[in-house]
Scaffold this motif. Structure first.
Motif, PDB file in Angstrom:
ATOM      1  N   PHE A  43       0.946  -1.470  -0.122  1.00 32.32           N
ATOM      2  CA  PHE A  43      -0.199   0.055   0.399  1.00 32.32           C
ATOM      3  C   PHE A  43       1.092   1.536   0.313  1.00 32.32           C
ATOM      4  O   PHE A  43       2.030   1.259   0.985  1.00 32.32           O
ATOM      5  CB  PHE A  43      -0.656   0.077   1.383  1.00 32.32           C
ATOM      6  N   LEU A  89       1.364   4.785   0.999  1.00 31.70           N
ATOM      7  CA  LEU A  89       1.230   5.797   1.902  1.00 31.70           C
ATOM      8  C   LEU A  89       1.983   6.994   2.263  1.00 31.70           C
ATOM      9  O   LEU A  89       3.162   6.945   2.042  1.00 31.70           O
ATOM     10  CB  LEU A  89       2.252   5.219   3.827  1.00 31.70           C
ATOM     11  N   ILE A  98       4.125   0.431   2.503  1.00 29.16           N
ATOM     12  CA  ILE A  98       3.415  -0.586   2.690  1.00 29.16           C
ATOM     13  C   ILE A  98       4.216  -2.352   2.813  1.00 29.16           C
ATOM     14  O   ILE A  98       3.030  -1.999   1.388  1.00 29.16           O
ATOM     15  CB  ILE A  98       3.093   0.146   3.959  1.00 29.16           C
ATOM     16  N   ALA A 149       1.800  -4.594   3.000  1.00 26.38           N
ATOM     17  CA  ALA A 149       1.326  -5.524   4.208  1.00 26.38           C
ATOM     18  C   ALA A 149       1.143  -6.763   3.606  1.00 26.38           C
ATOM     19  O   ALA A 149       1.337  -7.392   4.765  1.00 26.38           O
ATOM     20  CB  ALA A 149      -0.277  -5.126   3.484  1.00 26.38           C
ATOM     21  N   SER A 197      -0.193  -6.551  10.951  1.00 26.56           N
ATOM     22  CA  SER A 197       1.027  -8.002  10.169  1.00 26.56           C
ATOM     23  C   SER A 197       0.402  -8.465   8.944  1.00 26.56           C
ATOM     24  O   SER A 197       0.461  -8.949   8.879  1.00 26.56           O
ATOM     25  CB  SER A 197       0.640  -9.159  11.294  1.00 26.56           C
ATOM     26  N   GLY A 198      -1.253  -7.868   8.891  1.00 20.39           N
ATOM     27  CA  GLY A 198      -1.449  -8.207   7.589  1.00 20.39           C
ATOM     28  C   GLY A 198      -2.237  -9.519   6.875  1.00 20.39           C
ATOM     29  O   GLY A 198      -3.051 -10.165   6.169  1.00 20.39           O
ATOM     30  N   LYS A 199      -3.074 -10.035   8.361  1.00 19.06           N
ATOM     31  CA  LYS A 199      -4.184 -10.723   8.447  1.00 19.06           C
ATOM     32  C   LYS A 199      -4.846 -10.403   7.279  1.00 19.06           C
ATOM     33  O   LYS A 199      -5.972 -11.708   6.506  1.00 19.06           O
ATOM     34  CB  LYS A 199      -4.219 -11.153   9.764  1.00 19.06           C
ATOM     35  N   SER A 200      -5.561  -9.268   7.723  1.00 16.20           N
ATOM     36  CA  SER A 200      -7.205  -9.587   6.934  1.00 16.20           C
ATOM     37  C   SER A 200      -6.525  -8.975   5.527  1.00 16.20           C
ATOM     38  O   SER A 200      -7.753  -9.040   4.224  1.00 16.20           O
ATOM     39  CB  SER A 200      -7.637  -7.750   7.381  1.00 16.20           C
ATOM     40  N   THR A 201      -5.044  -8.412   5.141  1.00 19.73           N
ATOM     41  CA  THR A 201      -5.069  -8.262   3.695  1.00 19.73           C
ATOM     42  C   THR A 201      -4.604  -9.143   3.069  1.00 19.73           C
ATOM     43  O   THR A 201      -5.823  -9.719   1.976  1.00 19.73           O
ATOM     44  CB  THR A 201      -3.742  -7.367   3.713  1.00 19.73           C
TER      45      THR A 201
HETATM   46  P1  ADP Z   1      -4.439  -7.451  10.788  1.00 18.38           P
HETATM   47  O1  ADP Z   1      -5.555  -7.616   9.944  1.00 18.38           O
HETATM   48  O2  ADP Z   1      -3.436  -8.108  10.507  1.00 18.38           O
HETATM   49  O3  ADP Z   1      -4.604  -6.063  11.354  1.00 18.38           O
HETATM   50  P2  ADP Z   1      -3.805  -5.374   7.746  1.00 18.38           P
HETATM   51  O4  ADP Z   1      -4.498  -6.792   7.068  1.00 18.38           O
HETATM   52  O5  ADP Z   1      -5.628  -4.686   7.660  1.00 18.38           O
HETATM   53  O6  ADP Z   1      -3.449  -6.432   8.970  1.00 18.38           O
HETATM   54  O7  ADP Z   1      -2.773  -4.038   7.437  1.00 18.38           O
HETATM   55  C1  ADP Z   1      -1.487  -4.718   7.720  1.00 18.38           C
HETATM   56  C2  ADP Z   1      -0.817  -3.524   7.344  1.00 18.38           C
HETATM   57  O8  ADP Z   1      -1.779  -2.509   5.674  1.00 18.38           O
HETATM   58  C3  ADP Z   1      -0.926  -2.430   7.691  1.00 18.38           C
HETATM   59  O9  ADP Z   1       0.592  -1.950   8.364  1.00 18.38           O
HETATM   60  C4  ADP Z   1      -2.377  -1.329   7.377  1.00 18.38           C
HETATM   61  O10 ADP Z   1      -2.485   0.204   8.342  1.00 18.38           O
HETATM   62  C5  ADP Z   1      -1.791  -1.363   6.117  1.00 18.38           C
HETATM   63  N1  ADP Z   1      -3.029  -1.352   5.151  1.00 18.38           N
HETATM   64  C6  ADP Z   1      -3.992  -2.628   5.824  1.00 18.38           C
HETATM   65  N2  ADP Z   1      -4.790  -1.885   4.321  1.00 18.38           N
HETATM   66  C7  ADP Z   1      -4.955  -0.137   3.812  1.00 18.38           C
HETATM   67  C8  ADP Z   1      -4.646   0.488   3.101  1.00 18.38           C
HETATM   68  N3  ADP Z   1      -6.102   0.119   1.760  1.00 18.38           N
HETATM   69  N4  ADP Z   1      -5.058   1.128   2.513  1.00 18.38           N
HETATM   70  C9  ADP Z   1      -2.699   1.962   3.101  1.00 18.38           C
HETATM   71  N5  ADP Z   1      -2.732   0.759   4.213  1.00 18.38           N
HETATM   72  C10 ADP Z   1      -3.047  -0.201   4.126  1.00 18.38           C
END
Ligand code: ADP
Ligand code: MG
Length: 247
Positions: free
Chosen positions: A15, A17, A23, A25, A47-51
């Motif tokens: 992503f 920033l 970053i 992800a 840590s990237g779980k949702s991504t």
């Molecule tokens: P988790 O689910 O483990 O908390 P995420 O997958 O949500 O982690 O996020 C992983 C990293 O990617 C984090 O640093 C988050 O800020 C960043 N991130 C996730 N989605 C976006 C987005 N749409 N735009 C910018 N940064 C993102």
């Protein structure tokens, strides 16, 4: 139904920033999940779980690497085919996102309402409400339910399209630990009955411990993986992806 195999080969999702900074992800993740497995993705916030879940569910697209689910290579598909793929995936989120003006029955039917299905929508929704223990509440509105009950409805809704893959992002995050335990038990029971593959992102150690396999992420990378079958099934599946053989 037996669920689907999932294979990720060197998957990256960055992503932006601001102007300069990016970053990672998801950073170079290679991972094979055999059909029918329940996998927990754990790791600190960010840590990237949702991504990773979004990539597997085609809610988001990888920047590089390949993702294969069943016989479909997501990273090579057009948007039209991806949206059909998404309809075959069940999603459960931390927030239940039920439609407040609709009855429980209509909430469960909602995802398939626009589509022709080979099953009867109403009777299938009734079966699912019964399967999650809310068979006697089909005419209720979501606001009448507790959080745990609302999540049960969300699970029934996720299953209406008969998915072979269920993705859950912090499904117990809004629930007390006892209710959370009930929810994960329900999910895993439904998985066994239906033979789905399940990937669940979770902070909750109780949820993780109930899954077949726990993968830990940090800064977008896998730092731990207690896979027991990786030595046997994993390489063959990965070979399939690397060799660009669809099935
Ligand atoms: P988790 O689910 O483990 O908390 P995420 O997958 O949500 O982690 O996020 C992983 C990293 O990617 C984090 O640093 C988050 O800020 C960043 N991130 C996730 N989605 C976006 C987005 N749409 N735009 C910018 N940064 C993102
Ligand atoms: Mg998350």
């Amino acid at each position: 139904m037996t669920g689907v195999d999932i294979a990720l080969d060197r998957v990256v999702r960055q992503f932006q920033l601001g102007q300069e900074e990016t970053i990672d992800a998801v950073n170079d993740v290679t991972l094979v999940i055999p059909a029918g497995t329940a996998v927990a993705l754990t790791g600190p916030s960010g840590s990237g779980k949702s991504t990773l879940l979004h990539l597997i569910g085609a809610l988001d697209a990888a920047d590089s690497g390949r993702i294969v689910v069943g016989d479909q290579e997501l990273t090579a598909m057009r948007e039209r085919d991806l949206s059909r793929y998404r309809r075959g995936v069940g999603f459960v989120f931390q927030r239940y996102n039920l439609l407040p003006a609709l009855t429980l029955l209509d909430n469960v039917i909602a995802p398939v309402l626009p589509y022709r299905t080979h099953f009867d929508k109403v009777s299938r929704a009734r079966e699912l409400l019964a399967a999650v223990g809310l068979g006697d509440r089909e005419k209720s509105l979501p606001s009448r339910l507790s959080g745990g009950q609302q999540q049960r409805v969300a699970i029934a809704r996720a299953l209406i399209g008969q998915p072979r893959l269920l993705l859950a992002d912090e499904p117990t995050g809004n629930l007390d630990s006892r209710t959370g335990g009930d929810i994960i038990r329900l999910l895993l029971g439904l998985k066994s009955d239906r033979g789905m593959t399940i990937v669940v992102a979770t902070h909750d150690p109780v949820v993780a411990s109930r899954c077949d396999r726990v993968i830990r992420l940090r800064d977008g990378r896998i730092t731990d993986d207690n896979a027991v079958d990786a030595d046997t099934e994993g390489p063959a599946l990965l070979e399939r992806v690397r060799g660009q053989i669809p099935n």
